[in-house]
Design a protein around this motif. Sequence first.
Motif, PDB file in Angstrom:
ATOM      1  N   ASP A  30       5.711  19.067   1.716  1.00 41.55           N
ATOM      2  CA  ASP A  30       5.899  18.034   2.734  1.00 41.55           C
ATOM      3  C   ASP A  30       7.359  17.837   3.112  1.00 41.55           C
ATOM      4  OD1 ASP A  30       3.181  17.621   2.677  1.00 41.55           O
ATOM      5  OD2 ASP A  30       3.276  15.934   1.299  1.00 41.55           O
ATOM      6  N   GLY A  31       8.269  17.953   2.132  1.00 38.84           N
ATOM      7  CA  GLY A  31       9.665  17.637   2.384  1.00 38.84           C
ATOM      8  C   GLY A  31      10.514  18.807   2.824  1.00 38.84           C
ATOM      9  N   PHE A  32      10.352  19.955   2.164  1.00 34.24           N
ATOM     10  CA  PHE A  32      11.228  21.084   2.449  1.00 34.24           C
ATOM     11  C   PHE A  32      10.641  22.070   3.456  1.00 34.24           C
ATOM     12  CE2 PHE A  32      13.041  19.485  -1.429  1.00 34.24           C
ATOM     13  CZ  PHE A  32      14.398  19.749  -1.305  1.00 34.24           C
ATOM     14  N   VAL A  33       9.333  22.034   3.676  1.00 32.76           N
ATOM     15  CA  VAL A  33       8.704  22.983   4.594  1.00 32.76           C
ATOM     16  C   VAL A  33       8.193  22.286   5.855  1.00 32.76           C
ATOM     17  CG1 VAL A  33       6.857  24.672   4.873  1.00 32.76           C
ATOM     18  CG2 VAL A  33       8.073  24.516   2.694  1.00 32.76           C
ATOM     19  N   ARG A  34       7.286  21.343   5.695  1.00 28.55           N
ATOM     20  CA  ARG A  34       6.633  20.748   6.864  1.00 28.55           C
ATOM     21  C   ARG A  34       7.549  19.810   7.634  1.00 28.55           C
ATOM     22  NH1 ARG A  34       1.524  16.510   6.789  1.00 28.55           N
ATOM     23  NH2 ARG A  34       1.511  16.113   9.039  1.00 28.55           N
ATOM     24  N   TRP A  35       8.161  18.856   6.932  1.00 29.44           N
ATOM     25  CA  TRP A  35       8.928  17.800   7.608  1.00 29.44           C
ATOM     26  C   TRP A  35      10.090  18.347   8.441  1.00 29.44           C
ATOM     27  CZ3 TRP A  35      13.944  15.738   6.314  1.00 29.44           C
ATOM     28  CH2 TRP A  35      14.272  14.569   7.003  1.00 29.44           C
TER      29      TRP A  35
ATOM     30  N   VAL B  57       7.188  12.614   6.253  1.00 26.52           N
ATOM     31  CA  VAL B  57       6.002  12.788   7.087  1.00 26.52           C
ATOM     32  C   VAL B  57       5.329  11.422   7.220  1.00 26.52           C
ATOM     33  CG1 VAL B  57       3.741  13.887   7.233  1.00 26.52           C
ATOM     34  CG2 VAL B  57       5.711  15.178   6.351  1.00 26.52           C
ATOM     35  N   PRO B  58       5.027  10.963   8.432  1.00 26.07           N
ATOM     36  CA  PRO B  58       4.497   9.607   8.609  1.00 26.07           C
ATOM     37  C   PRO B  58       3.232   9.351   7.794  1.00 26.07           C
ATOM     38  CG  PRO B  58       5.162  10.497  10.715  1.00 26.07           C
ATOM     39  CD  PRO B  58       5.266  11.628   9.739  1.00 26.07           C
ATOM     40  N   ASN B  59       3.174   8.124   7.271  1.00 30.31           N
ATOM     41  CA  ASN B  59       2.000   7.612   6.549  1.00 30.31           C
ATOM     42  C   ASN B  59       1.709   8.372   5.262  1.00 30.31           C
ATOM     43  OD1 ASN B  59       1.485   5.704   8.697  1.00 30.31           O
ATOM     44  ND2 ASN B  59       0.681   7.428   9.883  1.00 30.31           N
ATOM     45  N   ARG B  60       2.699   9.025   4.711  1.00 32.88           N
ATOM     46  CA  ARG B  60       2.550   9.751   3.446  1.00 32.88           C
ATOM     47  C   ARG B  60       2.803   8.791   2.290  1.00 32.88           C
ATOM     48  NH1 ARG B  60       6.070  12.274  -0.250  1.00 32.88           N
ATOM     49  NH2 ARG B  60       5.356  14.277  -1.088  1.00 32.88           N
ATOM     50  N   PRO B  61       1.793   8.541   1.424  1.00 34.80           N
ATOM     51  CA  PRO B  61       2.026   7.652   0.270  1.00 34.80           C
ATOM     52  C   PRO B  61       3.089   8.221  -0.657  1.00 34.80           C
ATOM     53  CG  PRO B  61      -0.319   8.037   0.627  1.00 34.80           C
ATOM     54  CD  PRO B  61       0.406   9.016   1.494  1.00 34.80           C
ATOM     55  N   LEU B  62       3.726   7.336  -1.393  1.00 39.18           N
ATOM     56  CA  LEU B  62       4.758   7.787  -2.332  1.00 39.18           C
ATOM     57  C   LEU B  62       4.188   8.638  -3.446  1.00 39.18           C
ATOM     58  CD1 LEU B  62       6.933   4.550  -2.691  1.00 39.18           C
ATOM     59  CD2 LEU B  62       7.300   6.510  -1.184  1.00 39.18           C
ATOM     60  N   PHE B  63       2.957   8.327  -3.903  1.00 39.34           N
ATOM     61  CA  PHE B  63       2.367   9.021  -5.046  1.00 39.34           C
ATOM     62  C   PHE B  63       1.061   9.701  -4.659  1.00 39.34           C
ATOM     63  CE2 PHE B  63       4.447   5.448  -7.585  1.00 39.34           C
ATOM     64  CZ  PHE B  63       5.509   6.233  -7.999  1.00 39.34           C
TER      65      PHE B  63
ATOM     66  N   GLY C 182       0.780  -1.227   0.000  1.00 39.45           N
ATOM     67  CA  GLY C 182       0.000   0.000   0.000  1.00 39.45           C
ATOM     68  C   GLY C 182       0.806   1.269   0.000  1.00 39.45           C
ATOM     69  N   VAL C 183       2.144   1.171  -0.017  1.00 39.44           N
ATOM     70  CA  VAL C 183       2.982   2.355   0.128  1.00 39.44           C
ATOM     71  C   VAL C 183       2.845   3.311  -1.058  1.00 39.44           C
ATOM     72  CG1 VAL C 183       5.056   1.423  -1.007  1.00 39.44           C
ATOM     73  CG2 VAL C 183       5.292   3.093   0.857  1.00 39.44           C
ATOM     74  N   PHE C 184       2.401   2.833  -2.197  1.00 40.45           N
ATOM     75  CA  PHE C 184       2.346   3.679  -3.390  1.00 40.45           C
ATOM     76  C   PHE C 184       1.162   4.637  -3.375  1.00 40.45           C
ATOM     77  CE2 PHE C 184       4.255  -0.431  -4.504  1.00 40.45           C
ATOM     78  CZ  PHE C 184       5.539   0.008  -4.790  1.00 40.45           C
ATOM     79  N   SER C 185       0.067   4.264  -2.728  1.00 41.52           N
ATOM     80  CA  SER C 185      -1.118   5.123  -2.800  1.00 41.52           C
ATOM     81  C   SER C 185      -1.997   5.104  -1.556  1.00 41.52           C
ATOM     82  CB  SER C 185      -1.978   4.726  -4.002  1.00 41.52           C
ATOM     83  OG  SER C 185      -2.325   3.347  -3.945  1.00 41.52           O
TER      84      SER C 185
END
Length: 445
Positions: free
Chosen positions: A408-413, A299-305, A285-288
């Motif tokens: 998600d990556g550069f601001v929130r995380w 960020v936890p539980n964030r799907p890849l796509f 389930g990691v893709f969606s």
Amino acid sequence: MADRRSLTSAHWPRLTAHWPLAALLILLLAAAFRLVALPDVPPGLAQDEILDADIALFIRGGEHAIFFRHGYGHEPLYHYLAAPFAPLLGDNWLAIRLPSALLGLLLVALTLRWARRDFGAVAAVVAGLGLAISWWPVIFSRIGIRPVLEPVLLVAAVCCWPLARAVVTRRGLWRAALAGVWLGLSLYSYTAARVVPLIPALLALAMAAAYFAAGRRGGAPAARAQIVYAAVVLAVCLLLALPLALTLRAHPELQQRLEQLEGPLTALRAGDAGPVAQATLATLGVFSFGGDPRWTYTVPNRPLFDLATAALFYLGLLVALWRWRDARHALLPVWLGVALLPSALSPDAPSTVRLVGALPVVYLLPGLAAAWLLAWAGRPGRGRAALARALPLLLALLAVNVWRTVRDGFVRWPAELETRLRYQTALRDIGRDWLAGDGAAPVVA
């Protein structure tokens, strides 16, 4: 395959004609996502980064090993590659993180080359853009730890693998042997790579099935040739892996980390399939549908796509499965399935770090779907309107993925407390504050 590639290229002549420029722009974009704000995202140096830097320091001091005992056991190749950076750049964050950033760029470049050769320019551009701007490949190119080396070596192996050859030739055998060398070296990059010998083994089985399914038809000789090439790749890979295997057999105490992660397998051996089933479902389930549950890399539980890109991923997987008699396409689901195993058989699934070997194929599959859709839309009778709408849609999808990565990556995380604790941001801030002063005050009062 040649016909499908030419069909797509015929409708995108500018992309084909200006491929060097397209590849250069993708690499520049990838460089921006890997190098901008490198000391601040992640917001400090994690313990694993310091440990890996220490192993490089030990190497420079004369300590050498096929498998290092430090950090619950480490494969050596990344550390030998990282060892020269501190003497050149100093003992600082740049020397720690730059090796991973450069390997991340190399991953994009090699994937572009492989994808264009075997699947055409459209698939290569989509795959390259996905690797350039998506958070999963970006974060492992910004942290000074060893996992990013695994997918680089796997793509290097596939670039040499003569997957398109329909007959066995001396040149093809040499290329297969070189592919086996790269595949064998991947076992010295990261623990999750120990499953990679299954890739040529399972591809040989798939080609054997294709051989019997073809019967006397024209595909049988090509399948037979691919069985031979896969066998050569596997044999050379296992030969290179032998020193590591013998070392670990003689010193099983080196594999403390592996022992920490074998909980689901231990339960399975005891007759309880529940933990493995749960980890497998979470990994699939990691893709969606879900994501890595920890703050360490995302960020936890964030799907890849996002949902649209996930739909392209699943469509690309269906296209690859539909064309399974072609070794180039059969390799994709085989590679993906094997690369999912380290996460599916360990706790805290899905684990993006243990899935890192799947990076190239995961981002190629949406490209395969995009190429198939463009070829389908460009057939006679469907008009140019569909093709005219395709480019804005793909650009919109690119914009969505850039926005997700930045948000998600550069601001929130990096701003989250859990992230800052894992990356020892307090120590970084203390050091910066001390350096900003006159340096006379003691670090510890």
